[in-house]
Enzyme design. Sequence first.
Site, PDB file in Angstrom:
ATOM      1  CG  MET A  27     -13.324  45.224  29.039  1.00  0.00           C
ATOM      2  SD  MET A  27     -14.037  45.143  27.384  1.00  0.00           S
ATOM      3  CE  MET A  27     -15.319  43.943  27.620  1.00  0.00           C
ATOM      4  CG  LEU A  30     -14.440  45.626  38.459  1.00  0.00           C
ATOM      5  CD1 LEU A  30     -13.484  46.323  39.420  1.00  0.00           C
ATOM      6  CD2 LEU A  30     -13.668  44.862  37.387  1.00  0.00           C
ATOM      7  CG  HIS A  34     -13.375  41.352  37.322  1.00  0.00           C
ATOM      8  ND1 HIS A  34     -14.732  41.495  37.126  1.00  0.00           N
ATOM      9  CD2 HIS A  34     -12.833  41.262  36.089  1.00  0.00           C
ATOM     10  CE1 HIS A  34     -14.996  41.484  35.830  1.00  0.00           C
ATOM     11  NE2 HIS A  34     -13.861  41.344  35.178  1.00  0.00           N
ATOM     12  CG  ASP A 147     -12.359  35.970  28.658  1.00  0.00           C
ATOM     13  OD1 ASP A 147     -13.291  36.074  27.857  1.00  0.00           O
ATOM     14  OD2 ASP A 147     -12.420  36.386  29.827  1.00  0.00           O
TER      15      ASP A 147
HETATM   16  O1  PAF Z   1     -11.158  40.307  29.439  1.00  0.00           O
HETATM   17  C1  PAF Z   1     -11.416  41.535  29.390  1.00  0.00           C
HETATM   18  O2  PAF Z   1     -12.070  42.086  30.275  1.00  0.00           O
HETATM   19  C2  PAF Z   1     -10.936  42.359  28.219  1.00  0.00           C
HETATM   20  O3  PAF Z   1     -10.987  41.632  27.036  1.00  0.00           O
HETATM   21  C3  PAF Z   1      -9.531  42.973  28.430  1.00  0.00           C
HETATM   22  C4  PAF Z   1      -8.464  41.898  28.581  1.00  0.00           C
HETATM   23  C5  PAF Z   1      -9.546  43.850  29.670  1.00  0.00           C
HETATM   24  C6  PAF Z   1      -9.157  43.832  27.224  1.00  0.00           C
HETATM   25  O4  PAF Z   1     -10.073  44.857  27.021  1.00  0.00           O
END
Ligand code: PAF
Length: 296
Positions: A27, A30, A34, A147
């Site tokens: 999203m 970054l 990431h 997550d």
């Molecule tokens: O983890 C994230 O950044 C978001 O939930 C994802 C997997 C990109 C979905 O929008």
Amino acid sequence: MKIIHTVEALREARAALSGTVALVPTMGALHAGHQTLMAQGRQLADHVIASVFVNPTQFGPNEDFNVYPRDLDADARRCEEEGVAILFAPTPDAIYPPGFATTIHVAGLTDGLCGPWRPGHFDGVATVVAKLLLIVSPDLAIFGQKDYQQLAVIRRITADLHLATKIVGAPTVREADGLAMSSRNRYLTPVSRAQATKLSQAMTRAWVAWQAGERDAAALVKLARDLVATIPDSSIDYVEVVDPDSLSDYTKQADPIPDARGAVIALAVRVAGARLIDNLRLDGPLPAPLAHHIPS
Ligand code: PAF
């Protein structure tokens, strides 16, 4: 690096890549975590496609969709540093065309942990991730284990919908003091940032107890919860010890946690308004930054 905003252009550019493709969906906002996912993508595939899309359907009405940090130029620089071939940054209309009426719901796995606290969140995640996998058609897609529940949901939809992409879970990247990297850490003030280290310390407490033989879920939760509760200006959504695969809450079972199943401690805490989540496998190795900060 190409920056692409439409589904049609993405499909065309992806078709022109020869060899294997890894997708890193994000999203934006970054950070080094990431970038680790992208670096892993480069090792596992010939090309990396990263996506940046602040997905409106995974935010509740009172959540941070409007204030979620957006800076495509900064994100593009980080992608470029990691050798990303294509940065896919679609508009909401490109992902949700007029009349859009299809939602993916994963039952069971979304009943606990963040599910009840964020109604509709995992439907939004499942739907957008399925779309991204269908649009990009990558050989593999990489998601952070921070997550944990999201990763379980994504593995489930991929299996249930026969999507051909291999899902790769990547270890959580942590700051030197143990705090899991997250775009939402930007919401923390210096004071709340210092307090937030107690989240990983609380999980480490439970890890130490597990290693010493504690298999009572309520006792493990209490150890962690008692430390989290000392964070000023905070409120606990949950601290749970769950089955690593089904995510079922071990405190709802009378028996001690079976060694053969293992356990994950997961928590969600609002620290000075910022909702932070983290998790730790109790029957796994303690990641280096946490090992340096074992609380007494
Ligand atoms: O983890 C994230 O950044 C978001 O939930 C994802 C997997 C990109 C979905 O929008």
